[in-house]
Design a protein around this motif. Structure first.
Motif, mmCIF file in Angstrom:
data_model
loop_
_atom_site.group_PDB
_atom_site.id
_atom_site.type_symbol
_atom_site.label_atom_id
_atom_site.label_comp_id
_atom_site.label_asym_id
_atom_site.label_seq_id
_atom_site.Cartn_x
_atom_site.Cartn_y
_atom_site.Cartn_z
ATOM 1 N N LEU A 202 0.856 -1.176 0.000
ATOM 2 C CA LEU A 202 0.000 0.000 0.000
ATOM 3 C C LEU A 202 0.894 1.228 0.000
ATOM 4 N N CYS B 206 -4.617 5.852 -1.752
ATOM 5 C CA CYS B 206 -3.833 4.686 -1.351
ATOM 6 C C CYS B 206 -3.810 3.711 -2.523
ATOM 7 N N VAL C 140 -3.075 0.295 -4.120
ATOM 8 C CA VAL C 140 -3.054 -1.072 -3.601
ATOM 9 C C VAL C 140 -2.502 -2.007 -4.667
ATOM 10 N N VAL D 161 -8.674 -3.906 -5.852
ATOM 11 C CA VAL D 161 -9.515 -3.448 -4.736
ATOM 12 C C VAL D 161 -10.820 -4.232 -4.694
ATOM 13 N N LEU E 178 -10.730 -6.841 -1.939
ATOM 14 C CA LEU E 178 -10.576 -6.435 -0.547
ATOM 15 C C LEU E 178 -11.823 -6.754 0.261
ATOM 16 N N MET F 117 -11.539 -1.991 3.886
ATOM 17 C CA MET F 117 -10.463 -1.015 3.715
ATOM 18 C C MET F 117 -10.756 0.190 4.592
ATOM 19 N N ARG G 97 -13.527 3.881 -3.079
ATOM 20 C CA ARG G 97 -12.520 3.109 -3.802
ATOM 21 C C ARG G 97 -12.701 3.355 -5.287
ATOM 22 N N VAL H 225 -7.756 3.287 -2.840
ATOM 23 C CA VAL H 225 -8.706 3.596 -1.778
ATOM 24 C C VAL H 225 -8.456 5.055 -1.407
ATOM 25 N N CYS I 116 -3.322 4.102 5.460
ATOM 26 C CA CYS I 116 -4.293 3.276 4.762
ATOM 27 C C CYS I 116 -4.127 1.833 5.237
ATOM 28 N N THR I 117 -5.220 1.126 5.372
ATOM 29 C CA THR I 117 -5.169 -0.273 5.757
ATOM 30 C C THR I 117 -6.209 -1.056 4.978
ATOM 31 N N VAL I 118 -5.891 -2.298 4.650
ATOM 32 C CA VAL I 118 -6.839 -3.163 3.956
ATOM 33 C C VAL I 118 -6.810 -4.529 4.617
#
Length: 122
Positions: free
Chosen positions: A4, A22, A24, A28, A31, A34, A75, A82, A99-101
């Motif tokens: 990311l 973000c 990725v 996406v 995912l 997110m 997204r 994202v 950012c986190t997924v």
């Protein structure tokens, strides 16, 4: 395995806007969830306290009370990003934004970006 990379941070005056993105390394579409978190200056990140916005694969969103009506998470399937649109920024929004997924299946796990600095100051 999953990378990311955040971008879009910077210095903005109170009342201004920024859009964080973000990138990725996986689709996406794959995912499970997110989100965006932030870490204020001088503080350790605590996930329960520091989450900002979450978007699930079903399209549900949830926002921290202090950002509701100002921030929007989304997204972009075409760009594989994202994003976090931040409007009417306040000095208390100053933080490093992460950012986190979350993925399921072969790449099950939670992944984090390296963060991007947002500073709201006149």
């Amino acid at each position: 395995q999953v990378q990311l990379v955040e971008s879009g941070g910077g210095l903005v005056q109170p009342g201004g806007s920024l859009r964080l993105s973000c990138a990725v390394s996986v689709s996406v579409d794959s995912l499970y969830a997110m989100g965006w978190y932030r870490q204020a200056p001088g503080e350790q990140r605590e996930e329960q306290r520091d989450w900002v916005a979450v978007l699930t694969s079903s399209g549900s969103t949830n926002y921290k009370d202090s950002v509701k009506g100002r921030f929007t998470i989304s997204r972009d399937n075409a760009k594989n990003t994202v994003d976090l649109q931040m409007n009417r920024l306040k000095p208390e929004d100053t933080a490093v934004y992460f950012c986190t997924v979350e993925l399921r299946g072969d790449l099950t796990g939670v992944y984090w970006g390296q963060g991007t600095q947002v500073t709201v100051s006149s």
